[in-house]
Design a protein around this motif. Structure first.
Motif, mmCIF file in Angstrom:
data_model
loop_
_atom_site.group_PDB
_atom_site.id
_atom_site.type_symbol
_atom_site.label_atom_id
_atom_site.label_comp_id
_atom_site.label_asym_id
_atom_site.label_seq_id
_atom_site.Cartn_x
_atom_site.Cartn_y
_atom_site.Cartn_z
ATOM 1 N N VAL A 296 33.638 -24.877 53.906
ATOM 2 C CA VAL A 296 33.264 -26.283 54.060
ATOM 3 C C VAL A 296 34.026 -27.156 53.068
ATOM 4 C CG1 VAL A 296 31.375 -27.933 53.846
ATOM 5 C CG2 VAL A 296 30.981 -25.740 54.982
ATOM 6 N N SER A 297 34.070 -26.725 51.810
ATOM 7 C CA SER A 297 34.694 -27.537 50.758
ATOM 8 C C SER A 297 36.204 -27.632 50.916
ATOM 9 C CB SER A 297 34.367 -26.955 49.380
ATOM 10 O OG SER A 297 32.978 -26.922 49.167
ATOM 11 N N PHE A 298 36.828 -26.557 51.382
ATOM 12 C CA PHE A 298 38.284 -26.516 51.473
ATOM 13 C C PHE A 298 38.738 -26.506 52.928
ATOM 14 C CE2 PHE A 298 37.085 -24.093 47.568
ATOM 15 C CZ PHE A 298 37.398 -25.114 46.680
ATOM 16 N N SER A 299 38.204 -27.453 53.695
ATOM 17 C CA SER A 299 38.584 -27.616 55.094
ATOM 18 C C SER A 299 39.616 -28.728 55.209
ATOM 19 C CB SER A 299 37.357 -27.968 55.943
ATOM 20 O OG SER A 299 37.741 -28.410 57.221
ATOM 21 N N PRO A 300 40.827 -28.450 55.664
ATOM 22 C CA PRO A 300 41.852 -29.502 55.791
ATOM 23 C C PRO A 300 41.391 -30.658 56.675
ATOM 24 C CG PRO A 300 42.825 -27.323 56.076
ATOM 25 C CD PRO A 300 41.349 -27.131 56.056
ATOM 26 N N ASP A 301 40.738 -30.336 57.793
ATOM 27 C CA ASP A 301 40.281 -31.393 58.705
ATOM 28 C C ASP A 301 39.293 -32.325 58.019
ATOM 29 O OD1 ASP A 301 41.834 -30.327 60.678
ATOM 30 O OD2 ASP A 301 40.216 -29.182 61.617
ATOM 31 N N LYS A 302 38.350 -31.741 57.246
ATOM 32 C CA LYS A 302 37.352 -32.554 56.558
ATOM 33 C C LYS A 302 38.005 -33.455 55.512
ATOM 34 C CE LYS A 302 33.194 -32.206 53.706
ATOM 35 N NZ LYS A 302 32.259 -31.283 53.011
ATOM 36 N N MET B 14 42.755 -21.797 48.081
ATOM 37 C CA MET B 14 41.423 -21.892 47.481
ATOM 38 C C MET B 14 40.424 -20.993 48.214
ATOM 39 S SD MET B 14 42.009 -23.738 44.945
ATOM 40 C CE MET B 14 40.334 -23.866 44.330
ATOM 41 N N ARG B 15 40.517 -20.933 49.539
ATOM 42 C CA ARG B 15 39.626 -20.039 50.292
ATOM 43 C C ARG B 15 39.913 -18.582 49.955
ATOM 44 N NH1 ARG B 15 40.621 -23.704 54.683
ATOM 45 N NH2 ARG B 15 42.121 -22.215 55.542
ATOM 46 N N ALA B 16 41.192 -18.271 49.741
ATOM 47 C CA ALA B 16 41.550 -16.900 49.362
ATOM 48 C C ALA B 16 40.963 -16.543 47.997
ATOM 49 C CB ALA B 16 43.071 -16.740 49.341
ATOM 50 N N LYS B 17 40.985 -17.501 47.052
ATOM 51 C CA LYS B 17 40.384 -17.256 45.737
ATOM 52 C C LYS B 17 38.893 -16.999 45.859
ATOM 53 C CE LYS B 17 43.536 -19.827 42.700
ATOM 54 N NZ LYS B 17 43.646 -20.963 41.763
ATOM 55 N N ARG B 18 38.223 -17.824 46.685
ATOM 56 C CA ARG B 18 36.787 -17.634 46.882
ATOM 57 C C ARG B 18 36.504 -16.299 47.567
ATOM 58 N NH1 ARG B 18 36.949 -21.342 43.957
ATOM 59 N NH2 ARG B 18 35.620 -23.214 43.929
ATOM 60 N N MET C 51 40.157 -17.502 53.663
ATOM 61 C CA MET C 51 40.297 -16.133 53.178
ATOM 62 C C MET C 51 41.584 -15.541 53.764
ATOM 63 S SD MET C 51 37.446 -13.091 53.368
ATOM 64 C CE MET C 51 36.135 -14.215 52.932
ATOM 65 N N ASP C 52 42.436 -14.956 52.912
ATOM 66 C CA ASP C 52 43.711 -14.445 53.390
ATOM 67 C C ASP C 52 43.539 -13.135 54.151
ATOM 68 O OD1 ASP C 52 43.069 -12.757 51.350
ATOM 69 O OD2 ASP C 52 44.910 -13.011 50.214
ATOM 70 N N ARG C 53 44.616 -12.737 54.807
ATOM 71 C CA ARG C 53 44.574 -11.551 55.662
ATOM 72 C C ARG C 53 44.255 -10.284 54.864
ATOM 73 N NH1 ARG C 53 46.355 -10.169 60.642
ATOM 74 N NH2 ARG C 53 46.907 -7.988 60.948
ATOM 75 N N GLN C 54 44.803 -10.192 53.647
ATOM 76 C CA GLN C 54 44.577 -9.000 52.830
ATOM 77 C C GLN C 54 43.096 -8.846 52.470
ATOM 78 O OE1 GLN C 54 46.610 -8.994 49.071
ATOM 79 N NE2 GLN C 54 46.553 -6.778 48.873
ATOM 80 N N THR C 55 42.459 -9.955 52.074
ATOM 81 C CA THR C 55 41.032 -9.903 51.747
ATOM 82 C C THR C 55 40.205 -9.603 52.978
ATOM 83 O OG1 THR C 55 41.417 -11.539 49.995
ATOM 84 C CG2 THR C 55 39.140 -11.162 50.668
ATOM 85 N N LEU D 154 27.592 -16.726 51.209
ATOM 86 C CA LEU D 154 27.315 -18.114 50.814
ATOM 87 C C LEU D 154 28.522 -18.722 50.100
ATOM 88 C CD1 LEU D 154 23.634 -17.782 49.516
ATOM 89 C CD2 LEU D 154 24.400 -18.824 51.658
ATOM 90 N N LEU D 155 29.159 -17.898 49.259
ATOM 91 C CA LEU D 155 30.344 -18.359 48.541
ATOM 92 C C LEU D 155 31.473 -18.679 49.519
ATOM 93 C CD1 LEU D 155 31.121 -18.715 45.526
ATOM 94 C CD2 LEU D 155 32.155 -16.453 45.635
ATOM 95 N N TRP D 156 31.637 -17.800 50.509
ATOM 96 C CA TRP D 156 32.697 -17.983 51.505
ATOM 97 C C TRP D 156 32.423 -19.190 52.389
ATOM 98 C CZ3 TRP D 156 32.459 -17.173 56.966
ATOM 99 C CH2 TRP D 156 33.689 -17.255 57.606
ATOM 100 N N LEU D 157 31.165 -19.355 52.829
ATOM 101 C CA LEU D 157 30.822 -20.510 53.663
ATOM 102 C C LEU D 157 31.005 -21.814 52.895
ATOM 103 C CD1 LEU D 157 27.623 -19.196 55.502
ATOM 104 C CD2 LEU D 157 29.872 -19.653 56.506
ATOM 105 N N GLY D 158 30.621 -21.787 51.609
ATOM 106 C CA GLY D 158 30.829 -22.965 50.786
ATOM 107 C C GLY D 158 32.296 -23.316 50.668
ATOM 108 N N ALA D 159 33.139 -22.281 50.523
ATOM 109 C CA ALA D 159 34.585 -22.512 50.428
ATOM 110 C C ALA D 159 35.139 -23.038 51.743
ATOM 111 C CB ALA D 159 35.286 -21.208 50.039
#
Length: 450
Positions: free
Chosen positions: A303-309, A245-249, A1-5, A296-301
């Motif tokens: 997990v799904s969009f984790s660079p390390d993973k 992608m996290r910012a979109k979510r 999630m970006d700083r603005q959001t 839930l949407l943010w947590l899913g993002a």
């Protein structure tokens, strides 16, 4: 999630906490502290505006306090004019119509004739057991006082002439509505304060996140081996896409929150609930549902969009594709030494592909954790095609178009050839890879690429 959001959610949660604390904070804390008994106070005026417990001992008249909206013949609340013998004053008690039975029973019991009471014997005492009501003690307005006086003078009133004289002389009347704390029911208070509590948590999490974003970035560690340098290079490519992608979510979560809040609040006004009820039930419910779904949407993002993973999954797949550690190092060295112009990244709506065309090996990395490694010396032919069609989802048909690159590779003697199928979302993505391969193949391109 970006700083603005993050900042928008931070400010929203702060406003939500402030709003609900102002609306229902004092009443909620009075409710959880418990009602103040009226037994030790001769003058009820000492408890005006407080959440109190009062025992009704002598109701003498009743009337309908409120009808259901849209049903003029159905009572939702009943009011009882009750006489307080200890203080010699009258007050009004309001209860839901569905709970009027006990007060009706008490009113009949206490207003029986002395002869009838004597015939009941010991049972009369249990019949006259006081009924407790809890709520905020509020002064009664002139119109409400007149309504109570009219009930006392009505044909069904159990009032005596002496009582009527006392009522006429009484200047200050009070009302207690059962389970009403400062205009709110317990459910309203819990709904408002649970939502406020959730927003306190969101406020603190956003604050910590904003503080962390202000911290200076850690000094990058120089990679030791070529393989470490290769994965560091891919991490630098993957992180911006994951952040996007996290910012979109995050924006979707914020939109869902605002939409849920607006829909439930408007619905409350459409069905003509009181403003206080809408603001302390429908509004917090909309915020609560929206924030839970958004979380839930943010947590899913996350997990799904984790660079390390993603990098860890790519590392596992590389070990399957190239099992020997020395071969992995050699492949990594070749790709790290390859200039940036021989690599590109296709960023799709839900995924990405990183393509690198080395002098010998061509590698494509997918966000799903899959790696395709092609040895150019074994490539026999390459051809491109466009695949399009429709996917049925319920009653909706979704069109799709993919740009496919088929690579057929030779295999050592005694083994079958290996086909590699690469699918791109954009024509530019597929075209870029074919152009880079064509440059690497040189004179072989005309024979291999068809």
């Amino acid at each position: 999630m970006d700083r603005q959001t993050h900042t928008k959610i931070f400010l929203f949660s702060a406003v939500a906490v402030l709003f609900f604390c102002i609306m229902a904070g004092r009443q909620f804390f009075a409710f959880i502290s418990g009602p103040e008994p009226t037994a030790g106070h001769i003058d009820l005026g000492e408890l005006e505006g407080e959440y109190v417990s009062y025992y009704v001992t002598h109701p003498v008249a009743s009337f309908v306090e409120e009808y259901y909206s849209g049903d003029a013949g159905r009572a939702s609340k009943m009011a009882y004019v009750t006489y307080d013998e200890e203080r010699q004053v009258f007050l009004k008690v309001v209860v839901p119509d569905r709970k009027k039975g006990n007060l009706e029973h008490l009113m009949k019991a206490v207003n029986r004739s002395e002869e009838l009471k004597a015939s009941w014997g010991d049972k009369q005492a249990s019949e006259e057991r006081p009924i407790e009501v809890t709520g905020t003690l509020a002064p009664l307005g002139d119109e409400a006082i007149q309504e109570a006086m009219d009930a006392l003078a009505g044909p069904d009133s159990q009032s005596t002439g002496e009582m009527d004289s006392l009522a006429s002389a009484q200047l200050c009347w009070y009302v207690i509505e059962d389970k009403n704390i400062g205009g709110f029911l317990p459910f309203n208070l819990w709904m408002s304060m649970v939502t406020a509590g959730l927003n306190v948590l969101i406020f603190l999490l956003c604050l910590l996140s904003l503080i962390r974003k202000n911290e200076a970035p850690a000094t990058p560690r120089n990679p030791g081996s070529p393989l470490e340098a290769f994965w560091k290079q891919q991490t630098d490519r993957v992180e911006p896409w994951c952040g996007m992608m996290r910012a979109k979510r995050g924006k979707m979560a914020l939109q869902f929150l605002l939409g849920s809040m607006a829909v439930l609040t408007i619905l409350g006004f459409v069905v003509r609930y009181p403003v206080a009820y809408v603001l302390t039930v429908h509004l917090p419910m909309g915020i609560f549902v929206g924030e839970l779904a958004g979380a839930l949407l943010w947590l899913g993002a996350k997990v799904s969009f984790s660079p390390d993973k993603i990098i860890k999954n790519l590392q596992k797949d590389l070990k399957k594709q190239v099992p020997a550690p020395e071969s992995q190092e050699a492949l990594a060295r070749e790709l790290v030494d390859t200039k940036a112009g021989w690599a590109f990244m296709e960023k799709g709506n839900e995924g990405f592909k990183i393509a690198m065309v080395g002098e010998r090996h061509w590698v494509v990395l997918f966000n799903t954790g899959k790696i395709v490694v092609v040895d150019s010396q074994l490539v026999e032919k390459i051809h491109s095609e466009v695949e399009s069609g429709q996917i049925r989802s319920g009653k909706v048909r979704i069109n799709y178009t993919y740009y496919i690159i088929q690579i057929h590779c030779l295999a050592p003697a005694g083994q079958k050839g290996k086909d590699v199928r690469l699918s791109f979302e954009t024509e530019d993505g597929a075209g870029n890879l074919v152009n880079l391969i064509q440059k690497r193949l040189g004179d072989r391109a005309e024979r291999i690429i068809r």
